[in-house]
Design a protein around this motif. Structure first.
Motif, short mmCIF file in Angstrom:
data_model
loop_
_atom_site.label_atom_id
_atom_site.label_comp_id
_atom_site.label_asym_id
_atom_site.label_seq_id
_atom_site.Cartn_x
_atom_site.Cartn_y
_atom_site.Cartn_z
N LEU A 13 -4.12 -36.94 -14.38
CA LEU A 13 -5.48 -36.84 -14.91
C LEU A 13 -5.73 -37.91 -15.97
N LEU B 209 -4.37 -38.08 -8.25
CA LEU B 209 -4.61 -36.73 -8.77
C LEU B 209 -4.53 -35.71 -7.65
N ARG B 210 -5.09 -36.05 -6.48
CA ARG B 210 -5.00 -35.14 -5.33
C ARG B 210 -3.54 -34.84 -4.99
N VAL C 129 -11.65 -31.41 -8.43
CA VAL C 129 -11.14 -32.73 -8.05
C VAL C 129 -12.02 -33.34 -6.97
N ILE D 273 -8.19 -41.34 -7.61
CA ILE D 273 -8.39 -39.92 -7.36
C ILE D 273 -7.33 -39.39 -6.41
#
Length: 509
Positions: A464, A477-478, A377, A474
């Motif tokens: 995702l 997603l984190r 990631v 992002i």
């Protein structure tokens, strides 16, 4: 449970009439890549297929080391006396390279259409039981003429022999209760196929075999557990659907939890056979590590973790992280039930301790994979290719370089976690409940947490997908990975804390 048999790997080849030379070449390839066994199906009523025993004889003549076997022989069209002598003859010629996979005859109408006996399913099982006794008598050269009277086979003074040069095993293809019971009472091995007996159903079938063996005065470990398997090295979900690493983990876990010790790949693809030959040593190594893990006595800080095993129990569960990454708490850790207290006077053998160590090793693999996901990631956050470019360059790129391969990796990881939990739910947990009812509240809670983790994994997948299609960042997603890490690491630690000692004490791994 692991029955402790030496691992064997082989192939299950299609004996196609139109390409006999290729079948023989694939058998030779099986040997060349280091596998141990070549098997073929036996359907004498099917003109599209080569005769099994003729083919196996030719395969044996064109190889030097591999064993050969039917998978499985059609008993109704092969009289047990003649079959026994065919097996023994080939075993003598090959120096002991023949085993006998045997079935009751699944296609009863086809058997009858080809002048075989017209039996019901129940009658065919009775005939199988009688035939096993006849075959073993033919192979035994001590005593006078064979005299056995049954409902389907009557032998009146048949001569004995020839005897095979090694102790030929009889492996039964069995799925339903009565056939499983016959396997436990009479057979040397159980030979199901994953298409009809998926991994989550093996525990119940193994239990039926074990109970029948014990009732007959046999040790359940006398029955080798074989498995016809099929898969896809390019797959992205399900049993044996993924890269070699996935196969290695899943086959290792099946050996250590369900006792499977012979894996037979059903494929006529040379590349599949080569890759299977390459991964077999890694499975052997992983199983050996799981079987022989030794531990040293390590004191446990019972002040920091009062419910961890202490005293002379030397397997130390992994504590949970001291801090959380996510603001979301999917469950209340304070209301988790605990199991029976450790008996400080109990002494554990290295074999018993290995069960708990194996659970920790499986969990450590999941922890390491979780670290890799976080690393991926962050690499994506630092700068990556677009999805279109990633797809066009996928053959030249590693999974650590772009969103597309990150997706493949995350999907594989989610499946690994789900598969691990499915095996526990279907096999390990019911055994623990039966072996020690006091563990039921712990097992119930663990299964509840499995469902929560499944939802968290779904959240990672959705984040995702959103990243790939541009509808999320992002950071989304984190955030989902933070929650996955907190949830999974907390669960793995709790499971180890409560189960490593019962696994050693109860011997149900």
């Amino acid at each position: 449970m692991d029955y402790g048999h030496e691992l064997v790997f082989g192939t299950f080849l299609t004996p196609a009439v139109e390409d006999a030379e290729r079948v023989i070449a694939l058998a030779q390839l099986t040997e060349q890549v280091g596998l141990d066994l070549v098997t073929v199906q036996d359907h004498p009523y099917q003109p599209r297929l080569l005769d099994a025993w003729t083919l196996l004889s030719v395969i044996a003549a064109h190889t030097e080391r591999v064993s050969v076997s039917t998978n499985v022989a059609n008993l109704p069209l092969r009289h047990p006396v003649v079959l026994a002598r065919s097996v023994a003859t080939l075993d003598r010629i090959t120096g002991g390279r023949v085993e006998l996979g045997l079935g009751a005859g699944g296609f009863l109408e086809a058997v009858a259409a080809n002048a075989g006996p017209q039996l019901t399913a129940g009658e065919s099982i009775t005939a199988l039981e009688e035939a096993i006794g006849i075959i073993r008598e033919v192979w035994s050269t001590t005593g006078g003429g064979i005299r056995l009277e049954g409902k389907h086979y009557t032998v009146k003074g048949a001569k004995r022999g020839p005897a095979p040069v090694h102790d030929v095993q009889i492996w039964l293809g069995a799925y339903k209760p009565r056939m499983l019971a016959v396997t436990g009472r009479l057979a040397d091995g159980w030979l199901p196929s994953s298409a009809y007996a998926p991994p989550e159903e093996l525990a119940a079938m193994n239990k039926a075999i074990d109970e029948a063996a014990v009732a007959a005065g046999r040790d359940p470990s006398a029955v080798r557990r074989l498995y016809n398997i099929s898969g896809n090295f390019a797959g992205h979900g399900g049993f044996l659907q993924g890269p070699e690493e996935l196969w290695i983990e899943q086959l290792t876990e099946l050996t250590l939890t369900e006792g499977i010790s012979t894996y037979i790949l059903a494929s006529d693809d040379p590349d599949d056979i080569r890759r299977f030959g390459e991964l077999a040593p890694a499975v052997r190594e992983a199983v050996a590590a799981g079987r022989t893990t030794t531990t040293t006595i390590t004191p446990v800080d019972t002040t920091a973790a009062p419910s961890l095993p202490s005293g002379n129990f030397s397997v130390v569960p992994t504590p949970p992280p001291a801090t959380k990454r996510s603001a979301i708490q999917p469950w209340d850790e304070s209301d988790r039930p605990t199991g029976p207290a450790l008996d400080p006077t109990r002494v554990y053998s290295p074999q018993q301790l290995a069960s708990g160590e194996h659970l920790i090793q499986v969990h450590d693999h999941l922890r390491a994979e979780l670290d890799q996901i976080r690393d991926l990631v962050e690499q994506v956050a630092a700068g990556s290719l677009g999805v279109g470019q990633a797809r066009s360059h996928i053959n030249t790129m590693t999974m650590r370089q772009n969103n597309w391969t990150l997706g493949v990796y995350c999907e594989t990881y989610c499946r690994l976690v789900t598969t691990h939990h499915s095996i526990e739910d279907a096999a390990l947990f019911p055994r623990l409940r039966r072996a020690d009812p006091a563990l039921a509240p712990v097992v119930d809670r663990l299964q509840e947490e499995h469902l929560v983790i499944h939802d968290v994994l779904e959240g990672v997948d959705k984040a995702l997908v959103a990243l790939v299609d541009g509808s999320a960042t992002i950071d989304t997603l984190r955030t989902s990975v933070d929650l996955l890490e907190d949830t999974l690491l907390s669960h793995l630690s709790y499971e180890e804390r409560e189960l490593v000692e019962p696994l050693a004490r109860l011997g149900v791994m």
